[in-house]
Design a protein around this motif. Structure first.
Motif, PDB file in Angstrom:
ATOM      1  N   ASN A  65       0.841  -1.204   0.000  1.00  0.00           N
ATOM      2  CA  ASN A  65       0.000   0.000   0.000  1.00  0.00           C
ATOM      3  C   ASN A  65       0.875   1.252   0.000  1.00  0.00           C
ATOM      4  OD1 ASN A  65       0.906   0.278   2.643  1.00  0.00           O
ATOM      5  ND2 ASN A  65      -0.975  -0.475   3.540  1.00  0.00           N
ATOM      6  N   ILE A  66       0.339   2.326  -0.550  1.00  0.00           N
ATOM      7  CA  ILE A  66       1.033   3.608  -0.594  1.00  0.00           C
ATOM      8  C   ILE A  66       0.761   4.303   0.733  1.00  0.00           C
ATOM      9  CG2 ILE A  66       1.231   5.828  -1.759  1.00  0.00           C
ATOM     10  CD1 ILE A  66       2.183   3.604  -3.517  1.00  0.00           C
ATOM     11  N   THR A  67       1.833   4.539   1.510  1.00  0.00           N
ATOM     12  CA  THR A  67       1.657   5.137   2.837  1.00  0.00           C
ATOM     13  C   THR A  67       1.770   6.650   2.803  1.00  0.00           C
ATOM     14  OG1 THR A  67       4.009   4.814   3.285  1.00  0.00           O
ATOM     15  CG2 THR A  67       2.512   3.070   3.997  1.00  0.00           C
ATOM     16  N   PHE A  68       2.368   7.178   1.751  1.00  0.00           N
ATOM     17  CA  PHE A  68       2.485   8.639   1.658  1.00  0.00           C
ATOM     18  C   PHE A  68       2.474   9.050   0.198  1.00  0.00           C
ATOM     19  CE2 PHE A  68       4.838  12.593   1.206  1.00  0.00           C
ATOM     20  CZ  PHE A  68       4.217  13.397   2.153  1.00  0.00           C
ATOM     21  N   CYS A  69       1.746  10.141  -0.079  1.00  0.00           N
ATOM     22  CA  CYS A  69       1.650  10.690  -1.437  1.00  0.00           C
ATOM     23  C   CYS A  69       1.548  12.200  -1.311  1.00  0.00           C
ATOM     24  CB  CYS A  69       0.389  10.162  -2.130  1.00  0.00           C
ATOM     25  SG  CYS A  69       0.770   9.060  -3.478  1.00  0.00           S
ATOM     26  N   SER A  70       2.464  12.954  -1.939  1.00  0.00           N
ATOM     27  CA  SER A  70       2.347  14.407  -1.905  1.00  0.00           C
ATOM     28  C   SER A  70       1.485  14.883  -3.072  1.00  0.00           C
ATOM     29  CB  SER A  70       3.732  15.058  -1.965  1.00  0.00           C
ATOM     30  OG  SER A  70       4.283  14.947  -3.255  1.00  0.00           O
ATOM     31  N   LYS A  71       1.007  16.134  -2.967  1.00  0.00           N
ATOM     32  CA  LYS A  71       0.115  16.669  -3.996  1.00  0.00           C
ATOM     33  C   LYS A  71       0.821  16.870  -5.332  1.00  0.00           C
ATOM     34  CE  LYS A  71      -3.272  18.930  -1.025  1.00  0.00           C
ATOM     35  NZ  LYS A  71      -3.939  20.209  -0.660  1.00  0.00           N
ATOM     36  N   GLY A  72       2.161  16.931  -5.280  1.00  0.00           N
ATOM     37  CA  GLY A  72       2.907  17.117  -6.529  1.00  0.00           C
ATOM     38  C   GLY A  72       2.645  16.012  -7.530  1.00  0.00           C
ATOM     39  N   LEU A  73       2.303  14.796  -7.061  1.00  0.00           N
ATOM     40  CA  LEU A  73       2.013  13.682  -7.969  1.00  0.00           C
ATOM     41  C   LEU A  73       0.749  13.948  -8.783  1.00  0.00           C
ATOM     42  CD1 LEU A  73       2.823  10.734  -5.546  1.00  0.00           C
ATOM     43  CD2 LEU A  73       4.073  11.310  -7.613  1.00  0.00           C
ATOM     44  N   GLU A  74      -0.218  14.661  -8.193  1.00  0.00           N
ATOM     45  CA  GLU A  74      -1.442  14.985  -8.935  1.00  0.00           C
ATOM     46  C   GLU A  74      -1.122  15.835 -10.160  1.00  0.00           C
ATOM     47  OE1 GLU A  74      -4.041  16.950  -6.205  1.00  0.00           O
ATOM     48  OE2 GLU A  74      -4.975  15.073  -5.539  1.00  0.00           O
ATOM     49  N   ASN A  75      -0.265  16.838  -9.981  1.00  0.00           N
ATOM     50  CA  ASN A  75       0.081  17.728 -11.089  1.00  0.00           C
ATOM     51  C   ASN A  75       0.891  17.012 -12.158  1.00  0.00           C
ATOM     52  OD1 ASN A  75      -1.135  19.833  -9.648  1.00  0.00           O
ATOM     53  ND2 ASN A  75       0.780  20.288  -8.564  1.00  0.00           N
ATOM     54  N   ILE A  76       1.774  16.096 -11.743  1.00  0.00           N
ATOM     55  CA  ILE A  76       2.647  15.422 -12.712  1.00  0.00           C
ATOM     56  C   ILE A  76       1.893  14.357 -13.498  1.00  0.00           C
ATOM     57  CG2 ILE A  76       4.676  13.918 -12.925  1.00  0.00           C
ATOM     58  CD1 ILE A  76       5.859  15.428 -10.500  1.00  0.00           C
ATOM     59  N   PHE A  77       1.123  13.521 -12.809  1.00  0.00           N
ATOM     60  CA  PHE A  77       0.457  12.398 -13.477  1.00  0.00           C
ATOM     61  C   PHE A  77      -0.994  12.712 -13.874  1.00  0.00           C
ATOM     62  CE2 PHE A  77       3.973  10.411 -11.297  1.00  0.00           C
ATOM     63  CZ  PHE A  77       4.414   9.466 -12.206  1.00  0.00           C
ATOM     64  N   GLY A  78      -1.531  13.834 -13.380  1.00  0.00           N
ATOM     65  CA  GLY A  78      -2.886  14.222 -13.769  1.00  0.00           C
ATOM     66  C   GLY A  78      -3.969  13.369 -13.150  1.00  0.00           C
ATOM     67  N   THR A  79      -3.686  12.739 -12.040  1.00  0.00           N
ATOM     68  CA  THR A  79      -4.677  11.900 -11.363  1.00  0.00           C
ATOM     69  C   THR A  79      -4.687  12.223  -9.883  1.00  0.00           C
ATOM     70  OG1 THR A  79      -5.448   9.630 -11.080  1.00  0.00           O
ATOM     71  CG2 THR A  79      -3.091   9.989 -10.905  1.00  0.00           C
ATOM     72  N   SER A  80      -5.719  11.785  -9.159  1.00  0.00           N
ATOM     73  CA  SER A  80      -5.867  12.155  -7.755  1.00  0.00           C
ATOM     74  C   SER A  80      -5.005  11.282  -6.849  1.00  0.00           C
ATOM     75  CB  SER A  80      -7.327  12.023  -7.333  1.00  0.00           C
ATOM     76  OG  SER A  80      -7.719  10.658  -7.349  1.00  0.00           O
ATOM     77  N   ILE A  81      -4.684  11.831  -5.674  1.00  0.00           N
ATOM     78  CA  ILE A  81      -3.912  11.086  -4.678  1.00  0.00           C
ATOM     79  C   ILE A  81      -4.688   9.860  -4.216  1.00  0.00           C
ATOM     80  CG2 ILE A  81      -3.047  11.191  -2.303  1.00  0.00           C
ATOM     81  CD1 ILE A  81      -2.179  14.042  -2.833  1.00  0.00           C
ATOM     82  N   GLU A  82      -6.015   9.992  -4.072  1.00  0.00           N
ATOM     83  CA  GLU A  82      -6.835   8.871  -3.625  1.00  0.00           C
ATOM     84  C   GLU A  82      -6.727   7.700  -4.585  1.00  0.00           C
ATOM     85  OE1 GLU A  82      -7.846  11.998  -3.791  1.00  0.00           O
ATOM     86  OE2 GLU A  82      -7.810  12.398  -1.618  1.00  0.00           O
ATOM     87  N   GLU A  83      -6.764   8.004  -5.884  1.00  0.00           N
ATOM     88  CA  GLU A  83      -6.676   6.934  -6.895  1.00  0.00           C
ATOM     89  C   GLU A  83      -5.301   6.269  -6.851  1.00  0.00           C
ATOM     90  OE1 GLU A  83      -7.546   6.234 -11.667  1.00  0.00           O
ATOM     91  OE2 GLU A  83      -7.771   8.227 -10.772  1.00  0.00           O
ATOM     92  N   LEU A  84      -4.256   7.087  -6.648  1.00  0.00           N
ATOM     93  CA  LEU A  84      -2.900   6.533  -6.568  1.00  0.00           C
ATOM     94  C   LEU A  84      -2.756   5.620  -5.355  1.00  0.00           C
ATOM     95  CD1 LEU A  84      -0.816   9.705  -7.504  1.00  0.00           C
ATOM     96  CD2 LEU A  84      -1.059   7.645  -8.877  1.00  0.00           C
ATOM     97  N   LYS A  85      -3.367   6.010  -4.234  1.00  0.00           N
ATOM     98  CA  LYS A  85      -3.266   5.183  -3.027  1.00  0.00           C
ATOM     99  C   LYS A  85      -4.045   3.883  -3.166  1.00  0.00           C
ATOM    100  CE  LYS A  85      -2.230   8.632   0.513  1.00  0.00           C
ATOM    101  NZ  LYS A  85      -2.666   9.247   1.788  1.00  0.00           N
ATOM    102  N   LEU A  86      -5.172   3.943  -3.903  1.00  0.00           N
ATOM    103  CA  LEU A  86      -5.985   2.738  -4.091  1.00  0.00           C
ATOM    104  C   LEU A  86      -5.301   1.734  -5.009  1.00  0.00           C
ATOM    105  CD1 LEU A  86      -9.564   4.285  -4.429  1.00  0.00           C
ATOM    106  CD2 LEU A  86      -8.727   2.814  -2.575  1.00  0.00           C
ATOM    107  N   THR A  87      -4.524   2.249  -5.973  1.00  0.00           N
ATOM    108  CA  THR A  87      -3.849   1.373  -6.954  1.00  0.00           C
ATOM    109  C   THR A  87      -2.351   1.621  -6.890  1.00  0.00           C
ATOM    110  OG1 THR A  87      -5.785   1.750  -8.349  1.00  0.00           O
ATOM    111  CG2 THR A  87      -3.924   0.560  -9.334  1.00  0.00           C
ATOM    112  N   PRO A  88      -1.604   0.883  -6.029  1.00  0.00           N
ATOM    113  CA  PRO A  88      -0.169   1.135  -5.837  1.00  0.00           C
ATOM    114  C   PRO A  88       0.653   1.047  -7.117  1.00  0.00           C
ATOM    115  CG  PRO A  88      -1.009  -0.299  -4.116  1.00  0.00           C
ATOM    116  CD  PRO A  88      -2.113  -0.154  -5.119  1.00  0.00           C
TER     117      PRO A  88
END
Length: 975
Positions: free
Chosen positions: A293-316
């Motif tokens: 599981n993804i234990t930490f995700c900064s908001k910068g990933l949203e801007n780079i990949f164009g997807t939400s942090i919640e979605e990234l945490k749900l799908t490692p």
């Protein structure tokens, strides 16, 4: 047991007993064979008898009772002995401990029990060695336990439920902040120190322990008498009685206040970290591999990949799906390094959720458990799309000519290097064609630079079309081009291509309505026949081009190998070196070693010099390697050593002051059989003390033959010769030599001295070396000291000896003799290097902030014409009368040597002929004053070019279309 047999003895000695003879016999048997060691004393303190066990214990027999009495009543503890003996004479049994000397001299701890009877006093002696040992062990264990509790801040306790009595270890008193003397421990007194908010929790926990009758761990707060709050961790366990009820509780208390404080600070820090991370343009993530599981995700990933942090945490594994298929393979391959515990840094492309292709820079850091398995990975990603696009644009500009868009000189160099690497592996060859347009200057002067530029573009396009994609074409200068072909391996094929190029260029060019006719000269060199590195093969193609121009232009010329200036000089030096001793061309100079505190001369170093009849003073850097290679180093080294020994012997006989002299010894000479014997003979024949000779060895001497070198040094030291380790600190294992070898002196290398007061690292290294020498008792010498700043620094560090221009340059034997008579040298008040050349120029001098690269060659030597290849030089300033240049070649100042220097200035190939009229040494290179050989008519032709240079330099410090230095001076000259 003791009571039974002592009473038996007492009864046996009672005067009221019947059958006295029988009793005496029984007494003697009981006394003699008794398992205890016994002394019988009368009431005056005299020994009446001793039994066998007493003799075994102390080693004394009855005839030695005087000695035993002395040890009992006249020992250091005689007051104690007399006190207890007096008590026994009063009819009281008593016991005490003391130390007594055995006959062997060993001191023995014993316990003595004095038992009085009506007529005697029985002294029962017991060896306390084992008891004392056990007591010491128990004390040590107790102390260790207390130390452990103190270090870990843990104390132990136990509580008797029925009596309500509690025992604490010392550490608990410290944790509670209570004095053990002023505090009675029970349930009520303990309860009053529980934090008010935790009192109910405390009572509930006590009840749970008693009800459940099992172990319990809990935390709570306490308030010390001084009001300070502490957090404690309590571990409690129970002991049950026969009825299964709790009889006792016991456990530990640990003060965890600091731990909990740190945890609170960590939580605050993590909160701040998350806030900072969310405001960064980079994306930061952490993946728990054990739980996937993804234990930490900064908001910068949203801007780079164009997807939400919640979605990234749900799908490692979602981040991997964004990577372009072309890049996914090497990204996954890089990820394999994580299992080895290695960080991964890579760049790859993604297709984000909005359909945009982006360049990503990523770093992944693995975290391993104790078994070496990766349990977590942390990552940082950054969008570098803009930077990559800009870099690619800059890369093209850096590698291509701005006008023709052909590869430039830099790209050409890299391409040749690539061809060399490939060809050397495959044992293959390739060809280099150096093109120079013969009439290009005419086009520029007649039709203007705009037409000239269009012509160059048209020329480039025509050449690319003619040569095809397999041939590499580059523009390296104004009208100079390079053609590389790995397909052409034979001279016949190279000649065919050269003729084809000439024919193609002879066809007219039509630019802006003008018909332009141009020809070209071509120089050809081939790898590996004409050079095995980039500079050599290109220089030789250039030399062939020059020859083609001399032959009338519009032709080609294949390079013909000939010696350049360096090889020409080395050839003469190698040929003449063996005759240098016979011709008395070698001589010795001495550089004093001075005590900086007293300014007294305490030693000197002998330095061999060579005055060549044609090349003048030759640097040791040039002739020492030649001597090593040719084997002449043996004769030369022995000659230097013998000269030094004889000079010292002569001065000794004359009663002159002498100091130890160090001689540099070649590794080959040191390791050659018979060296020690030869040296000993020289010293004995000169009649000097061996300690006046010090041999300077380099680390390389020892590294290659450590054991042999050790043996030779040991032999030399036994004879009395001193040994110095030269260039100390430049090798990689110097410290081991200090441990293993009997070295007298360390010499700090000049490379460290040069940076003193300028580089902190040099300061630290020199300080450490001086400190180290003091610690191991070795003399230390600093070489190459030239400035007051360096001298002051070394004085502060108490360096023992200084050698360098600040005191004296190397001097003749006559000058050294004079200096030794004086006995001391004062440091120079100004820089050691004095400007020796006076400015007497007739013409205006143009100074260049950035030097011009040039080719230098000798065209006349000893009034004879010679044809040599060229060597590199740097022009630093010039005028109509001459120039100043820098070279790595040591040339003599001779009128019969004519030199040609060629360079490019403002698009013009310029050649200067002249002679060197002065020289200086600068940082290991040679600086020359060069005087032109020119008629006034030729000088007048140069004047317009020099005027253009002056005007151009007023606008910019860099001359356009000129051979400007593109790298460091040292790198270029040694290239």
């Amino acid at each position: 047991m003791k009571g039974k047999w002592t009473m038996g003895l007492f009864n046996l000695l009672s005067p009221n007993q019947k059958d006295k003879n029988k009793k005496s016999s029984d007494f003697f048997s009981l006394f003699t064979d008794n398992p205890e060691a016994i002394i019988i004393l009368d009431f005056e303190g005299e020994i009446v008898s001793i039994n066998k066990n007493l003799s075994s214990l102390l080693g004394y027999r009855m005839k030695e009772r005087d000695v035993l009495e002395k040890h009992l009543f006249q020992s250091k503890e005689h007051d104690k002995v007399r006190y207890h003996f007096h008590k026994a004479t009063q009819g009281f049994s008593t016991s005490f401990e003391m130390s007594i000397h055995q006959k062997s001299g060993r001191t023995l701890p014993i316990n003595i029990s004095l038992i009085p009877s009506e007529t005697f006093i029985f002294a029962v002696c017991k060896d306390m060695t084992t008891v004392k040992s056990y007591e010491n062990k128990i004390t040590r264990i107790s102390d260790q336990l207390e130390d452990s509790q103190r270090i870990t801040n843990i104390g132990n306790w136990q509580h008797d439920v029925k009596s309500d009595k509690t025992h604490w270890s010392k550490q608990i008193y410290k944790i509670m902040g209570i004095s053990a003397l002023d505090f009675e421990i029970n349930s009520e007194t303990v309860y009053q120190y529980v934090h008010p908010h935790d009192k109910e929790i405390y009572l509930n926990n006590i009840r749970l322990i008693l009800e459940k009758k099992e172990e319990l761990d809990f935390e709570q707060r306490i308030v010390r008498p001084d009001g300070e709050e502490r957090v404690i961790f309590v571990r409690a366990n129970v002991i049950l009685d026969e009825d299964g009820e709790v009889e006792r509780t016991f456990g530990t208390i640990q003060d965890i206040t600091e731990i909990r404080t740190l945890e609170l600070k960590l939580e605050e820090s993590e909160g701040r970290y998350k806030s900072v991370a969310d405001h960064l343009s980079v994306g930061i993530w952490s993946h728990d591999l054990e739980n996937n599981n993804i234990t930490f995700c900064s908001k910068g990933l949203e801007n780079i990949f164009g997807t939400s942090i919640e979605e990234l945490k749900l799908t490692p594994d979602l981040l991997k799906e964004y990577i372009l298929p072309e890049d996914r393979g090497f990204v996954e391959k890089d990820a394999l390094l994580l299992s080895e515990g290695k960080d991964v840094n890579h760049e790859f492309r993604i297709l984000d959720a909005n359909g945009q292709i982006k360049w990503i820079e990523g770093q992944i850091i693995p975290h391993l458990d104790r078994e070496g398995n990766v349990v977590r990975v942390d990552g940082i990603v950054r969008d570098i799309t803009e930077s990559v696009n800009y870099t690619e644009s800059l890369a093209f500009m850096a590698d291509h000519d701005y006008l023709t868009k052909l590869p430039n000189r830099r790209y050409n160099e890299r391409k040749i290097q690539e061809l060399i690497e490939v060809s050397s592996r495959k044992n293959d060859s390739f060809s280099v064609f150096y093109l120079d347009l013969d009439r290009f200057k005419y086009i520029n002067d007649t039709f203007g630079h705009e037409v000239g530029d269009r012509f160059l573009v048209s020329f480039s396009e025509r050449m690319q079309a003619h040569l095809g994609p397999e041939v590499f074409l580059s523009r390296i200068g104004g009208d100079e081009f390079i053609v590389l072909s790995h397909e052409i391996k034979e001279l016949e094929e190279a000649i065919k291509l050269a003729n084809g190029i000439i024919d193609e260029i002879e066809k007219p060019f039509y630019i802006d309505g003008y018909e332009l006719l141009v020809t070209t000269s071509i120089g050809i060199s081939m790898y590996p026949m004409d050079g095995k590195d980039y500079r050599t093969i290109l220089r030789n193609a250039d030399a062939a081009l020059y020859k083609a121009k001399e032959l009338g232009r519009n032709t080609w010329q294949i390079f013909s190998a000939s010696m350049n200036v360096e090889s020409f000089k080395l050839y003469h030096l190698e040929k003449d070196l063996k005759k240098s001793l016979i011709n008395d061309e070698l001589y010795i100079e001495y550089q004093p070693k001075v005590n900086p505190k007293t300014s007294r001369i305490e030693g000197a170093e002998a330095l061999v010099r060579w005055n060549h009849p044609e090349w003048g003073s030759v640097s040791p850097k040039e002739f020492i390697p030649l001597a090593e290679e040719s084997g002449f180093i043996f004769k030369m080294g022995d000659w230097v050593t013998r000269e030094v020994c004889e000079t010292l012997g002569k001065w000794k006989k004359q009663g002159l002051p002498i100091v130890p002299v160090s001689v540099n010894i070649s590794p080959k000479r040191l390791l050659k059989a018979g060296f020690v014997e030869t040296l000993m003979k020289m010293i004995e024949e000169a009649g000097i003390e061996p300690g006046l000779i010090e041999l300077e060895l380099t680390e390389q001497t020892i590294i290659k033959n450590t054991e042999v070198a050790k043996s030779i040094i040991t032999e030399l030291k036994e004879f009395g010769v001193k040994v110095a380790l030269d260039d100390f600190g430049t090798g990689y294992s110097s410290l081991s030599y200090l441990k293993d070898l009997d070295i007298d002196t360390l010499k700090i290398d000049k490379s460290f001295i040069d940076g003193l007061t300028l580089k902190n690292a040099n300061d630290a290294i020199v300080k450490s070396l001086i400190y180290l020498s003091k610690e191991v008792g070795i003399n230390i010498v600093a070489e190459g000291v030239e400035t007051k700043e360096q001298l002051n620094f070394l004085l502060q560090q108490e360096c023992q000896q200084i050698q360098g221009y600040i005191y004296s340059k190397p001097v003749s034997v006559k000058k050294l003799k004079s200096l030794l008579k004086k006995g001391f040298i004062k440091p120079l008040q100004t820089s050691a290097v004095v400007e020796a050349i006076k400015n007497r120029r007739k013409y205006y001098r143009i100074s260049l902030d950035t030097p011009l690269t040039a080719e230098m060659t000798i065209v006349k030597f000893k009034n004879k014409e010679v044809k040599l290849g060229s060597s590199r030089a740097l022009i630093e300033n010039l005028s109509l009368g001459g120039l100043k240049y820098l070279s790595n070649i040591n040339l003599p100042i001779q009128k019969d040597m004519v030199i040609m220097i060629s360079t490019q200035i403002l698009g013009m190939e310029v050649k200067f002929f002249g002679r060197n009229v002065w020289k200086l040494e600068e940082n290991g290179f040679h600086e020359y004053g060069f005087e032109f050989i020119l008629h006034e008519v030729e000088r007048d032709r140069l004047a317009p070019l020099f005027n253009k240079m002056v005007l151009q330099l007023k606008e910019s410090t860099i001359l356009p279309d000129s051979s400007i230095l593109q790298e460091k001076k040292g790198v270029y000259l040694k290239g």
